[in-house]
Write a protein that holds these residues in place. Sequence first.
Motif, PDB file in Angstrom:
ATOM      1  N   VAL A  63       0.806  -1.227   0.000  1.00 20.26           N
ATOM      2  CA  VAL A  63       0.000   0.000   0.000  1.00 20.26           C
ATOM      3  C   VAL A  63       0.838   1.274   0.000  1.00 20.26           C
ATOM      4  CG1 VAL A  63      -1.986  -1.133   1.090  1.00 20.26           C
ATOM      5  CG2 VAL A  63      -0.265   0.036   2.525  1.00 20.26           C
ATOM      6  N   GLY A  64       2.158   1.137   0.069  1.00 15.43           N
ATOM      7  CA  GLY A  64       2.995   2.330   0.063  1.00 15.43           C
ATOM      8  C   GLY A  64       4.438   1.982  -0.200  1.00 15.43           C
ATOM      9  N   THR A  65       5.196   3.000  -0.605  1.00 20.76           N
ATOM     10  CA  THR A  65       6.616   2.810  -0.859  1.00 20.76           C
ATOM     11  C   THR A  65       7.347   4.133  -0.792  1.00 20.76           C
ATOM     12  OG1 THR A  65       8.242   1.783  -2.333  1.00 20.76           O
ATOM     13  CG2 THR A  65       6.460   3.028  -3.383  1.00 20.76           C
ATOM     14  N   VAL A  66       8.636   4.058  -0.585  1.00 18.17           N
ATOM     15  CA  VAL A  66       9.533   5.202  -0.642  1.00 18.17           C
ATOM     16  C   VAL A  66      10.933   4.665  -0.927  1.00 18.17           C
ATOM     17  CG1 VAL A  66      10.157   5.277   1.824  1.00 18.17           C
ATOM     18  CG2 VAL A  66      10.151   7.398   0.477  1.00 18.17           C
ATOM     19  N   ALA A  67      11.763   5.506  -1.517  1.00 18.33           N
ATOM     20  CA  ALA A  67      13.161   5.140  -1.767  1.00 18.33           C
ATOM     21  C   ALA A  67      14.050   6.239  -1.209  1.00 18.33           C
ATOM     22  CB  ALA A  67      13.408   4.969  -3.260  1.00 18.33           C
ATOM     23  N   GLN A 107      -4.061   7.513   6.954  1.00 14.91           N
ATOM     24  CA  GLN A 107      -3.873   6.514   8.005  1.00 14.91           C
ATOM     25  C   GLN A 107      -2.457   6.512   8.564  1.00 14.91           C
ATOM     26  OE1 GLN A 107      -5.301   2.645   6.676  1.00 14.91           O
ATOM     27  NE2 GLN A 107      -6.887   3.620   5.448  1.00 14.91           N
ATOM     28  N   GLY A 108      -1.646   7.489   8.160  1.00 12.12           N
ATOM     29  CA  GLY A 108      -0.282   7.588   8.681  1.00 12.12           C
ATOM     30  C   GLY A 108       0.748   6.773   7.918  1.00 12.12           C
ATOM     31  N   VAL A 109       0.362   6.170   6.793  1.00 12.19           N
ATOM     32  CA  VAL A 109       1.291   5.345   6.025  1.00 12.19           C
ATOM     33  C   VAL A 109       2.452   6.188   5.506  1.00 12.19           C
ATOM     34  CG1 VAL A 109       1.563   3.855   3.994  1.00 12.19           C
ATOM     35  CG2 VAL A 109      -0.529   3.717   5.377  1.00 12.19           C
ATOM     36  N   GLY A 110       2.148   7.336   4.921  1.00 11.85           N
ATOM     37  CA  GLY A 110       3.199   8.210   4.390  1.00 11.85           C
ATOM     38  C   GLY A 110       4.164   8.658   5.473  1.00 11.85           C
ATOM     39  N   GLU A 111       3.631   9.002   6.635  1.00 11.04           N
ATOM     40  CA  GLU A 111       4.487   9.441   7.742  1.00 11.04           C
ATOM     41  C   GLU A 111       5.409   8.313   8.192  1.00 11.04           C
ATOM     42  OE1 GLU A 111       4.709  12.670   8.812  1.00 11.04           O
ATOM     43  OE2 GLU A 111       3.349  12.979   7.117  1.00 11.04           O
ATOM     44  N   GLN A 112       4.875   7.095   8.262  1.00 12.60           N
ATOM     45  CA  GLN A 112       5.703   5.959   8.676  1.00 12.60           C
ATOM     46  C   GLN A 112       6.781   5.654   7.637  1.00 12.60           C
ATOM     47  OE1 GLN A 112       3.673   2.516  10.430  1.00 12.60           O
ATOM     48  NE2 GLN A 112       1.847   3.807  10.602  1.00 12.60           N
ATOM     49  N   LEU A 113       6.447   5.802   6.355  1.00 15.48           N
ATOM     50  CA  LEU A 113       7.454   5.603   5.314  1.00 15.48           C
ATOM     51  C   LEU A 113       8.538   6.675   5.395  1.00 15.48           C
ATOM     52  CD1 LEU A 113       5.085   4.612   2.394  1.00 15.48           C
ATOM     53  CD2 LEU A 113       6.921   3.173   3.332  1.00 15.48           C
ATOM     54  N   MET A 114       8.135   7.922   5.639  1.00 16.45           N
ATOM     55  CA  MET A 114       9.111   9.006   5.801  1.00 16.45           C
ATOM     56  C   MET A 114       9.988   8.746   7.025  1.00 16.45           C
ATOM     57  SD  MET A 114       8.750  11.425   3.387  1.00 16.45           S
ATOM     58  CE  MET A 114       9.404  12.911   4.125  1.00 16.45           C
ATOM     59  N   ASP A 115       9.395   8.284   8.115  1.00 11.51           N
ATOM     60  CA  ASP A 115      10.173   7.948   9.315  1.00 11.51           C
ATOM     61  C   ASP A 115      11.229   6.891   8.985  1.00 11.51           C
ATOM     62  OD1 ASP A 115       8.617   9.685  10.865  1.00 11.51           O
ATOM     63  OD2 ASP A 115       7.411   8.068  11.755  1.00 11.51           O
ATOM     64  N   ALA A 116      10.823   5.870   8.221  1.00 13.06           N
ATOM     65  CA  ALA A 116      11.759   4.799   7.861  1.00 13.06           C
ATOM     66  C   ALA A 116      12.896   5.340   7.007  1.00 13.06           C
ATOM     67  CB  ALA A 116      11.020   3.679   7.127  1.00 13.06           C
ATOM     68  N   ALA A 117      12.573   6.177   6.018  1.00 11.50           N
ATOM     69  CA  ALA A 117      13.598   6.741   5.137  1.00 11.50           C
ATOM     70  C   ALA A 117      14.546   7.644   5.908  1.00 11.50           C
ATOM     71  CB  ALA A 117      12.940   7.503   3.986  1.00 11.50           C
ATOM     72  N   GLU A 118      13.988   8.501   6.758  1.00 11.66           N
ATOM     73  CA  GLU A 118      14.828   9.405   7.548  1.00 11.66           C
ATOM     74  C   GLU A 118      15.702   8.614   8.516  1.00 11.66           C
ATOM     75  OE1 GLU A 118      12.180  12.327   9.262  1.00 11.66           O
ATOM     76  OE2 GLU A 118      11.686  13.149   7.281  1.00 11.66           O
ATOM     77  N   GLY A 119      15.131   7.587   9.136  1.00  9.45           N
ATOM     78  CA  GLY A 119      15.898   6.749  10.057  1.00  9.45           C
ATOM     79  C   GLY A 119      17.039   6.024   9.350  1.00  9.45           C
ATOM     80  N   LEU A 129      18.614  15.239   4.463  1.00 11.52           N
ATOM     81  CA  LEU A 129      17.805  14.485   3.506  1.00 11.52           C
ATOM     82  C   LEU A 129      17.149  15.495   2.581  1.00 11.52           C
ATOM     83  CD1 LEU A 129      16.840  11.697   2.615  1.00 11.52           C
ATOM     84  CD2 LEU A 129      14.964  11.894   4.239  1.00 11.52           C
ATOM     85  N   ALA A 130      17.286  15.265   1.274  1.00 13.18           N
ATOM     86  CA  ALA A 130      16.766  16.187   0.266  1.00 13.18           C
ATOM     87  C   ALA A 130      15.704  15.490  -0.585  1.00 13.18           C
ATOM     88  CB  ALA A 130      17.909  16.675  -0.626  1.00 13.18           C
ATOM     89  N   LEU A 131      14.837  16.294  -1.164  1.00  7.79           N
ATOM     90  CA  LEU A 131      13.805  15.793  -2.070  1.00  7.79           C
ATOM     91  C   LEU A 131      13.384  16.934  -2.984  1.00  7.79           C
ATOM     92  CD1 LEU A 131      10.822  17.060  -1.048  1.00  7.79           C
ATOM     93  CD2 LEU A 131      11.228  15.442   0.790  1.00  7.79           C
TER      94      LEU A 131
END
Length: 174
Positions: A63-67, A107-119, A129-131
């Motif tokens: 349901v979500g992804t980030v790189a 539902q907070g999915v994006g925030e959790q993905l951002m947390d994972a990427a930042e971590g 971290l840049a975007l």
Amino acid sequence: MITIRPLAANDCLTELTALLHVSYASLAAQGWNFTAVDQSVEVTRQRLAEAQGFVAEVDGRLVGTVAVRGPKPAGEAYIADPPPALYTTPGTAILSQLAVHPDCRGQGVGEQLMDAAEGWALGQGFSKLALDTAEPAVALRRRYQRRGYVATGRVQWQGKTYASVLMCKPLQRE
């Protein structure tokens, strides 16, 4: 229950690419031709080649992804363009392809993905971290600002229907 985990070698890039397409469809409807709107599976593979991907799952459904990745070498193309200086700065990680399925937004999915990427970036020793995101995408820019990202410049990517805002956030151990 949302599970965030690193992208695995056996994850299906066709499924991941389809997730990107459906997640970015609302942006395409506004006239913004983000790469993830219609990228091929091969482009997904290329964009993940030097990155750490993360995925979000609910009941086994993607349901979500980030790189996130380290800085690009100055001579390496970023999609079809030379990278902006921010993306080649030592100590700077780059976030891309943040996507959440429309059924799971709010539902907070994006925030959790951002947390994972930042971590991940912090754990790898990166200090920033840049975007980049479409300049007219005010809601997206505000979302990143709430997380501490600050606009640092602009870039016009080749073939895009919009200018992009470069944003950066210092990373700190809490």
